[in-house]
Design a protein around this motif. Sequence first.
Motif, PDB file in Angstrom:
ATOM      1  N   VAL A 249      12.375   4.446  68.204  1.00 53.52           N
ATOM      2  CA  VAL A 249      13.521   4.816  69.051  1.00 53.52           C
ATOM      3  C   VAL A 249      13.222   6.128  69.785  1.00 53.52           C
ATOM      4  O   VAL A 249      13.480   6.253  70.979  1.00 53.52           O
ATOM      5  N   LEU A 250      12.647   7.094  69.101  1.00 51.25           N
ATOM      6  CA  LEU A 250      12.351   8.375  69.760  1.00 51.25           C
ATOM      7  C   LEU A 250      11.388   8.166  70.929  1.00 51.25           C
ATOM      8  O   LEU A 250      11.608   8.682  72.030  1.00 51.25           O
ATOM      9  N   PHE A 251      10.329   7.383  70.688  1.00 51.38           N
ATOM     10  CA  PHE A 251       9.328   7.188  71.743  1.00 51.38           C
ATOM     11  C   PHE A 251       9.881   6.361  72.915  1.00 51.38           C
ATOM     12  O   PHE A 251       9.547   6.603  74.061  1.00 51.38           O
ATOM     13  N   THR A 252      10.723   5.370  72.606  1.00 47.79           N
ATOM     14  CA  THR A 252      11.169   4.478  73.679  1.00 47.79           C
ATOM     15  C   THR A 252      12.431   4.977  74.380  1.00 47.79           C
ATOM     16  O   THR A 252      12.737   4.529  75.480  1.00 47.79           O
ATOM     17  N   GLN A 253      13.169   5.902  73.762  1.00 46.27           N
ATOM     18  CA  GLN A 253      14.418   6.392  74.373  1.00 46.27           C
ATOM     19  C   GLN A 253      14.233   7.790  74.960  1.00 46.27           C
ATOM     20  O   GLN A 253      15.223   8.510  75.143  1.00 46.27           O
ATOM     21  N   ASN A 254      12.984   8.161  75.190  1.00 40.86           N
ATOM     22  CA  ASN A 254      12.770   9.455  75.834  1.00 40.86           C
ATOM     23  C   ASN A 254      13.258  10.617  74.974  1.00 40.86           C
ATOM     24  O   ASN A 254      13.709  11.628  75.489  1.00 40.86           O
ATOM     25  N   LEU A 255      13.186  10.443  73.653  1.00 41.49           N
ATOM     26  CA  LEU A 255      13.680  11.489  72.747  1.00 41.49           C
ATOM     27  C   LEU A 255      12.537  12.199  72.011  1.00 41.49           C
ATOM     28  O   LEU A 255      12.788  13.076  71.201  1.00 41.49           O
ATOM     29  N   ALA A 256      11.297  11.796  72.286  1.00 45.42           N
ATOM     30  CA  ALA A 256      10.162  12.514  71.677  1.00 45.42           C
ATOM     31  C   ALA A 256       9.950  13.812  72.455  1.00 45.42           C
ATOM     32  O   ALA A 256      10.038  13.827  73.680  1.00 45.42           O
ATOM     33  N   ASP A 257       9.681  14.887  71.739  1.00 46.37           N
ATOM     34  CA  ASP A 257       9.491  16.194  72.373  1.00 46.37           C
ATOM     35  C   ASP A 257       8.013  16.306  72.797  1.00 46.37           C
ATOM     36  O   ASP A 257       7.160  16.785  72.043  1.00 46.37           O
ATOM     37  N   LEU A 258       7.743  15.836  74.014  1.00 48.73           N
ATOM     38  CA  LEU A 258       6.343  15.705  74.449  1.00 48.73           C
ATOM     39  C   LEU A 258       5.665  17.065  74.602  1.00 48.73           C
ATOM     40  O   LEU A 258       4.477  17.212  74.300  1.00 48.73           O
TER      41      LEU A 258
ATOM     42  N   ALA B 102      18.809   7.004  64.415  1.00 49.30           N
ATOM     43  CA  ALA B 102      17.667   7.479  65.210  1.00 49.30           C
ATOM     44  C   ALA B 102      18.153   8.238  66.445  1.00 49.30           C
ATOM     45  O   ALA B 102      17.592   9.283  66.811  1.00 49.30           O
ATOM     46  N   LEU B 103      19.225   7.737  67.079  1.00 44.30           N
ATOM     47  CA  LEU B 103      19.760   8.428  68.266  1.00 44.30           C
ATOM     48  C   LEU B 103      20.368   9.773  67.874  1.00 44.30           C
ATOM     49  O   LEU B 103      20.147  10.787  68.544  1.00 44.30           O
ATOM     50  N   LEU B 104      21.106   9.781  66.790  1.00 46.14           N
ATOM     51  CA  LEU B 104      21.679  11.048  66.309  1.00 46.14           C
ATOM     52  C   LEU B 104      20.554  12.055  66.043  1.00 46.14           C
ATOM     53  O   LEU B 104      20.621  13.221  66.446  1.00 46.14           O
TER      54      LEU B 104
ATOM     55  N   ALA C 284      10.096  15.079  66.778  1.00 44.57           N
ATOM     56  CA  ALA C 284      11.433  15.536  67.186  1.00 44.57           C
ATOM     57  C   ALA C 284      11.466  17.032  67.496  1.00 44.57           C
ATOM     58  O   ALA C 284      12.498  17.560  67.915  1.00 44.57           O
ATOM     59  N   GLY C 285      10.357  17.724  67.259  1.00 46.92           N
ATOM     60  CA  GLY C 285      10.301  19.152  67.601  1.00 46.92           C
ATOM     61  C   GLY C 285      11.066  20.060  66.656  1.00 46.92           C
ATOM     62  O   GLY C 285      11.532  21.126  67.046  1.00 46.92           O
ATOM     63  N   ASN C 286      11.178  19.670  65.394  1.00 46.25           N
ATOM     64  CA  ASN C 286      11.922  20.483  64.417  1.00 46.25           C
ATOM     65  C   ASN C 286      11.037  21.329  63.514  1.00 46.25           C
ATOM     66  O   ASN C 286      11.539  22.128  62.731  1.00 46.25           O
ATOM     67  N   LEU C 287       9.727  21.112  63.573  1.00 37.66           N
ATOM     68  CA  LEU C 287       8.827  21.804  62.644  1.00 37.66           C
ATOM     69  C   LEU C 287       8.682  23.273  63.042  1.00 37.66           C
ATOM     70  O   LEU C 287       8.516  23.584  64.217  1.00 37.66           O
ATOM     71  N   GLY C 288       8.781  24.155  62.044  1.00 37.82           N
ATOM     72  CA  GLY C 288       8.580  25.583  62.301  1.00 37.82           C
ATOM     73  C   GLY C 288       9.769  26.259  62.943  1.00 37.82           C
ATOM     74  O   GLY C 288       9.690  27.430  63.318  1.00 37.82           O
ATOM     75  N   VAL C 289      10.887  25.541  63.056  1.00 40.85           N
ATOM     76  CA  VAL C 289      12.083  26.072  63.706  1.00 40.85           C
ATOM     77  C   VAL C 289      13.096  26.410  62.617  1.00 40.85           C
ATOM     78  O   VAL C 289      13.303  25.607  61.703  1.00 40.85           O
TER      79      VAL C 289
END
Length: 696
Positions: free
Chosen positions: A237-246, A292-294, A329-334
Motif C-alpha cells: 500500500v505504501l509503495f502503490t499509494q505514493n506513501l513511501a518516503d522516497l 496501511a493508509l493510517l 515510512a520515514g519514521n526511523l531515527g525520528v
Amino acid sequence: MFSDIPVSCNRDCGGSCALLARVEDGRVTRVVDNPAGGPYMEGCVRGYQMARVLYAPGRLLRPLLRTGPRGSGQFREAGWDEALDLVARRLAAIRDDHGAESILRLGGSGSCRGALHHTGELTARFLSMFGGYTETAGSYSSQAVSFVLPYVLGTRHAGIDAATLQDSQLIILWGANVADCRLGGETYRRVLEAKGRGAAVVAIDPRRTATVTQLSTCWLPVRPGTDSALMLAVLYVLFTQNLADLAFLARYAVGAAELERYVLGLADGQPKTPAWAAALCGTPVEQIEDFALLYGRTKPAALIPGLSIQRTLGGEEASRLAIALQTVAGNLGVCGGSSGANGLGALPGPKMGSLPVPAHPQPPSVPVYRWPDAILDGTRGGYARDIRAIYNVGGNYLVQGSDVHKNIRAFEAVEFAVTHDLFLTPTARYCDVVLPTTTFLERQDIVFAADNTVFFSNQASAPLGQARNDYDIFCGLADRLGFGPRYSEGKDEDAWLRSFVAASDVPDYEEFRRTGIHSGADQRRTAFADFISDPAAHPLGTPSGRVELLSSAYAVATGFPALPECHILQTGDDIPLRLVTPKSKYRVHSQHANIAWFNEHEPAALWIHPQDAAARGIAGGEAVLVTSPQGAVRIPARVTDDITPGVVCLLEGVWPVFAADGVDSAGSPNVLTSTEPTLPSQGSRTHSVLVQVSPA
Ligand SMILES: Nc1nc2c(c(=O)[nH]1)N[C@H]1C(S)=C(S)[C@@H](COP(=O)(O)OP(=O)(O)OC[C@H]3O[C@@H](n4cnc5c(=O)[nH]c(N)nc54)[C@H](O)[C@@H]3O)O[C@H]1N2
Ligand SMILES: Nc1nc2c(c(=O)[nH]1)N[C@H]1C(S)=C(S)[C@@H](COP(=O)(O)OP(=O)(O)OC[C@H]3O[C@@H](n4cnc5c(=O)[nH]c(N)nc54)[C@H](O)[C@@H]3O)O[C@H]1N2
Ligand SMILES: [Mo]
C-alpha cells in the motif's frame, strides 16, 4: 512501626521497576511503587505481590541431596558444608575425567538485571575460573531479532525510549502486550497517556489482550507467524499509494528498489496485496488497507514489535520487515518514531560497573534453544562437546525449554546436575543437589532497567532459613576448589556495589541507596538520531553505512535471501490449529506457578474460538485434549472470541503434571512445543506450533 525500603524487581519483564518494600517487625508486609520513580513508572502485580513469593510454602530453606531416582522428588536435607563439599568434589572429578567443557551452563530469567546478583554472570564467572564450561549461546527471548540487527542496522542498540512516545501520533504495538508484559517500567503509562491525548494506538495480536482493551484504539487480529505477510501488504500500500518516503529512502537506505520490486510481485509474479495477505493472516482485507493508509499518513509513528513476532518460524523475516516498514515510512531515527526493532532495554543507559566475567578463553557453545539436543546428541550430532553435567542457576529449563519430554530425557542422561533455586522446581527435581537461594528482597543490588535509569535495591529481609545468595554459594565452592580469592577479589556484597558505583556517574552512593534511583541525563533517547541528522558523519555499522533493506552480507553469511521474504508454516489435516503460548500477567515464566494465589487469579485453560469449539463439539469449561507431535495436554477449554479463529492459546509457565497415561494435566505448553528452531538464527519458535484439539 514500619519502614519503606527502596527495592527493584530483579526479574525479566524489562521493567526493573522502582518499588518500596514495607517492613514491619522484620517482615515484608507489602510492596508498592516508589514515588521517586516519577509519574510514569509503574510496577505490576508480580512485583507488588512479591511477599507471597518470599514467604511462599515450599521455599527451600536447606540444601537438598537427591536420594531417589531423578524426578522422583526424593531428597534429604543436608548442611551447607556437606552439600558444597559434594558439589566441589563431583565437579572436579568430571573436569579431571572428561574436561571442564563437559559441564553445560543453564539458566536465564531468575535474576538477570542485577549488577552483582545476575544468575547467568555469576555462574559464567565461576565456571570460567573453574576451568571452563560449555555455554548456552543466544537467548530464548530475542535470538532472531538479535541475529538480524547487525545486518540491517549495524547495531543492537536500536530500541526506543518510552518517553519519546510523547511525540508519537500513532503507536503500533505489533505483538507487544505491554499491559501484561511491561517491556519497560514506563511503557504502559506512556502509551495510556498517548491514547488519552488522541494518538491512534493499533494492537496487532491473535488475541484481544489487556493491551487491546486498555491501551488501543484499534485491534488487528492476525494468525501467529504470519506477520511478515501483513508487513509486506502494508509495504504494498505504501509503495502503490505514493506513501513511501522516497527522499528518506534515497538518503538512508539501500535495497529500496529491489524491495519494491519484490512487494509489487515483479520478482516472483505474486503482488503482495492486502487480499493476498488477508488469506494468509486471517486479517480482514479492509482492516489491512485502512491500517496501511493510517500508517502511511500519520507521522511520526512508533512501531513497537513484541518479541513474539520473532519467536516464530520465519521470525528473522518479520524482524527485518518491521525495520523496513519504519524506513519506508520515514519514521526511523525520528523522535516519536522508532527503528522498528524490538526495544527491550536496547539503548545504552547510565554508566555503571558490574561483575566482571572473564572474556578469555571464550567457552564453546550450543544454541540455547537446542540445549537438550546438545546433551542427547553431543559431538555425534555436531554439537561442540559431549555433556556430562549441568550447572543450572536462575532457570527452570526443563519446563521453559521446548519439548518437556525431551528435556526430561536430557536430564536423565547426565551424570551430575546442580541447581540453585528458591523452590523445588521440576528442573530441580531432576538434579542431584539443590541449593537454596535468596530472592531480591533478601539482598542488596544495583539493577539495570529498560529506561534511562538504574536502581538501588536494598535488603528488606534477612535471608529465610539457611538460604544463601548465589554469590555466596559460588564463593563457598570457589574456596573449596582453590580459587576463592580470585572469585571474590576479597569483596563482600557491599564492597562490590561500592566498586560498581565508583565506576559510574552516580555522584553519591548513600544518596543512591536512600532514594533507590539514579536517572541518566537524556530522558528522551532517540536511536539513530545522529545518523539521520548527518549520515555521512555518523554512518551505520552496516557494509553500506545505511539501513540495508537488502543485505548481501546476510545472504552470504546464511545462504538465506538477501531481501526479507515471507515463510509461513502450513497447517496440516491432523494439526490444523496454530498454538500461541504467551506470557501470563501473573507469572514471570514459570515463577509463581507453584503459588496458589497467582493461579487462582488465572486458572490454566485453552483459549479457543467459538467456531473451532463448535466444529469439535466442545463447550466452555469442558476438558479438551490438545495434541502435537511432541506430546499431549488435557485442560479445560475457555471458549472465547478473544482469540482469532484457527488459533488456540495456552499461557506459558505452567509446571507439568503427568497423569498415568503420560498426558500433562496442568496445561504446560512446552509439552507440545518442539526444539526445531527458526533459521538461520537458531532461535525459539514457541509461537509457531501446530496442534489438534478434541474433547477429552
Ligand atoms: N512455550 C513457551 N516457552 C517459553 C517462552 C514462551 O513464550 N512460550 N518464553 C521463553 C522466554 S522469552 C524465556 S526468557 C524463557 C525463561 O525461562 P527460565 O529462565 O527458565 O524462566 P523462569 O521460569 O523464570 O525460571 C527462573 C527460575 O529462577 C528461579 N530464581 C528466581 N530468582 C532467583 C535467584 O536470584 N537465584 C536463583 N538461583 N534462582 C532464582 C525461579 O524460582 C525460577 O525457577 O522461557 C522461554 N520459554
Ligand atoms: N507477565 C510477564 N511479562 C513478561 C515476562 C513474563 O514471563 N511474564 N517475560 C519477559 C520476557 S523474558 C520476555 S522475552 C518478554 C517477551 O515478550 P513477548 O515475546 O512480546 O511476549 P508474548 O507474551 O510471548 O507475546 C506478546 C503478544 O504477542 C502475541 N503473539 C503471539 N504470537 C504472535 C505472532 O506471531 N504475531 C503477533 N502479531 N502477535 C503474536 C501474543 O498473543 C501476546 O499477546 O516479556 C517479558 N515480560
Ligand atoms: Mo525472555
